[in-house]
Design an enzyme around this catalytic site. Sequence first.
Site, PDB file in Angstrom:
ATOM      1  CG  HIS A   1     -17.041  -3.554  37.385  1.00 19.26           C
ATOM      2  ND1 HIS A   1     -17.375  -4.607  36.564  1.00 19.26           N
ATOM      3  CD2 HIS A   1     -17.120  -2.436  36.614  1.00 19.26           C
ATOM      4  CE1 HIS A   1     -17.635  -4.159  35.356  1.00 19.26           C
ATOM      5  NE2 HIS A   1     -17.492  -2.833  35.361  1.00 19.26           N
TER       6      HIS A   1
ATOM      7  CG  ASP B   1     -17.574  -7.848  37.691  1.00 20.75           C
ATOM      8  OD1 ASP B   1     -18.201  -7.167  38.529  1.00 20.75           O
ATOM      9  OD2 ASP B   1     -17.133  -7.381  36.621  1.00 20.75           O
TER      10      ASP B   1
ATOM     11  N   GLY C   1     -19.086   1.800  29.810  1.00 21.05           N
ATOM     12  CA  GLY C   1     -20.513   2.096  29.877  1.00 21.05           C
ATOM     13  C   GLY C   1     -21.397   0.905  29.570  1.00 21.05           C
TER      14      GLY C   1
ATOM     15  CB  SER D   1     -19.587  -2.289  33.030  1.00 18.45           C
ATOM     16  OG  SER D   1     -18.261  -2.198  32.567  1.00 18.45           O
TER      17      SER D   1
END
Length: 499
Positions: free
Chosen positions: A308, A353, A447, A449
Site C-alpha cells: 500500500h 500487502d 509513517g 507502514s
Amino acid sequence: MKALPFTIYPACHTSRCKSSIFQKHSRSVDGLFQTGSGTHLGYEGYNLWGLQGAQQSARRHRDFEPWKILLIILGASIAAAIAIGLFVYFIHFPQDRKYDQRLTYFSGNFKIMGVQYNPALSRQSSDRFREAGNWIEKLMYETFHNSILRPKYRGSRLVKVSPDTGGVIAQVVLMFLFSSTDNTALRMAVDKILQERLKIYPGSARINLPSSTLTGKCLETWFPVALEQGCPTGRSGFTDMSKEMAEKLFSDFCGLRYNRSTVSPRITGGVEISGSGEWPWQASLMRNNIHRCGATLISNTWLVSAAHCFKDSSNPRLWTVSFGTYLTPSLLIRPVKTIIVHEKYRYPAHEYDIAVLQLAKRVEFTNAVHRVCLPDASERIPYNIDAVITGWGAMSDDGETPNVLQEATVKLIDSNTCNRKEVYNGAITPGMICAGYLEGGVDSCQGDSGGPLVTPDTRNMWYLVGIVSWGDECAKPNKPGVYTRVTYFRDWITKYTGL
C-alpha cells in the site's frame, strides 16, 4: 509510533532466551543440536576481620595462655599477608586496566564426527543451522566457563558448516578479552583447554581434535572498550586485523545488531534510538525527499515493504531509500531500480500487502547498515512473545513525524483473539499477524507502514516476522497493529528475489 521503553534480551545462554522465537521448535539429533542455557555465576564477597589489640601491662601479658598468644600471632600474619597481596595486586593490575583490554578472536575449524551434512546447514537463518549453533556455542561456553579463562571468555559464534568425510567441519569464532598484562601463556591456554575438555565430551557427536585447527587473530570490534592500538607484537599465532576486516568477518551474518546502546531516553510516545546501527536493517522509503514508508533490508540489493506504500506511484525513478538512525541527515541514500508489488494486492483491501524493492546500487554491509534474517516458510511463530517494531511513524494518531528512529516492544497476538468481535471481527486472514496490547497504549502508526516487526532467536539473531500493514487508528484498546505475515509470503519473496 506510540511506545513504551524496551529492554533488549541478552543473546547467549541465559534463562531469558527461553522466551525468544524458535526456541521451542528445535529438533534434537542424538543430543547434538540441543538448546541449552548456562548460568553466569556471581562473585562471592569476603569479610576481612581485623584484630584489635590494646596496651596491656607486663603482668597481664604473663597471664596470657599460650594458645591465645599463638592465635594473635596467626591473625596478625594473615592480615599482613592479605595487605601485601592487595598491594601487589594494585601495583601490577592498576584500576584503569579495563581500558587496556582488547577483544581477541580465535578462528577454529572443528571436525565433528557422526553428523550427517544437511543442505539447510548452508543457510545461517535455517532451523538446522540454528540448532547447530546452539549446540556448539553451548559447548564452547561450558568448556571455558569451567576453566581459568572464564573471566576472559566473551562468547563464540558458529560461522559456517561444511560437509566432510564422516561428518562436518564447523568454523567457529571464539572471543576473549585480553589486556597487555596477560602473558603469552595465558593466551596459549585457549588451545590447551580445548584439547583437554573436548576430548572428554560425553555426547554421541565427537569432535576429532587431530583434524581440527585453531588460529588466533586480534582485531578491533564493536564492543565498548578502548581500542587505540593493534595487538601486542611478538606474540606467536597472532596477527593484526583492522576494524574493516573484522566487520567483513561478520558481514555474512544476518540479524546481528552491532551498536546496542545500554540506555535509550524516553521521548513523547516512544523510545528514541541513541546510536547508529541499533536496527541496521531499517530503511526509509522517500518520495520527493519526504519520508513515506519504512522498509527492511534483506540483502545487499533487496528490501521488503508494504504494497500500500505504492498505491499512488510504483515508478522506481520517483523513490529513493535512506539508511541510518536519522531521516536528515541520512547515513546513506540509494536510488531504486525495481519495485514489485504483489500481483493480488488491490487497494484499499489489506490482503497481500507486500512488495519488494531492488536497489540500483548495492550497499556494503557495515555496523550501521546490515540485513535482517528471513524465517523459513515452514517456521511456526509462537504467540505471546516479545517483538520489536521500529520506524519514523507518528508518535500519536495524526501526530508529528520524528526525525530520529523510534522503537517499541509489543506482544504477538494469536489470530483467534484478534478475530474476536470486539477486536477485528474476523478480518484477520492467514497472511496477517497481530501484535500489540489489547489494552492499547503501544502501536505502530502513520509513517511506520512497510517497516519491520522483528524478534530474536536464542542466539540473538533477529528475524523479520511481520511488515507494518494496517490497524484501526493508533494504540486504541482492542485494536492492535496488523502486520503482513512474512512466513506466509516467504516463497513469494524467493520467487522474485532469489533469497
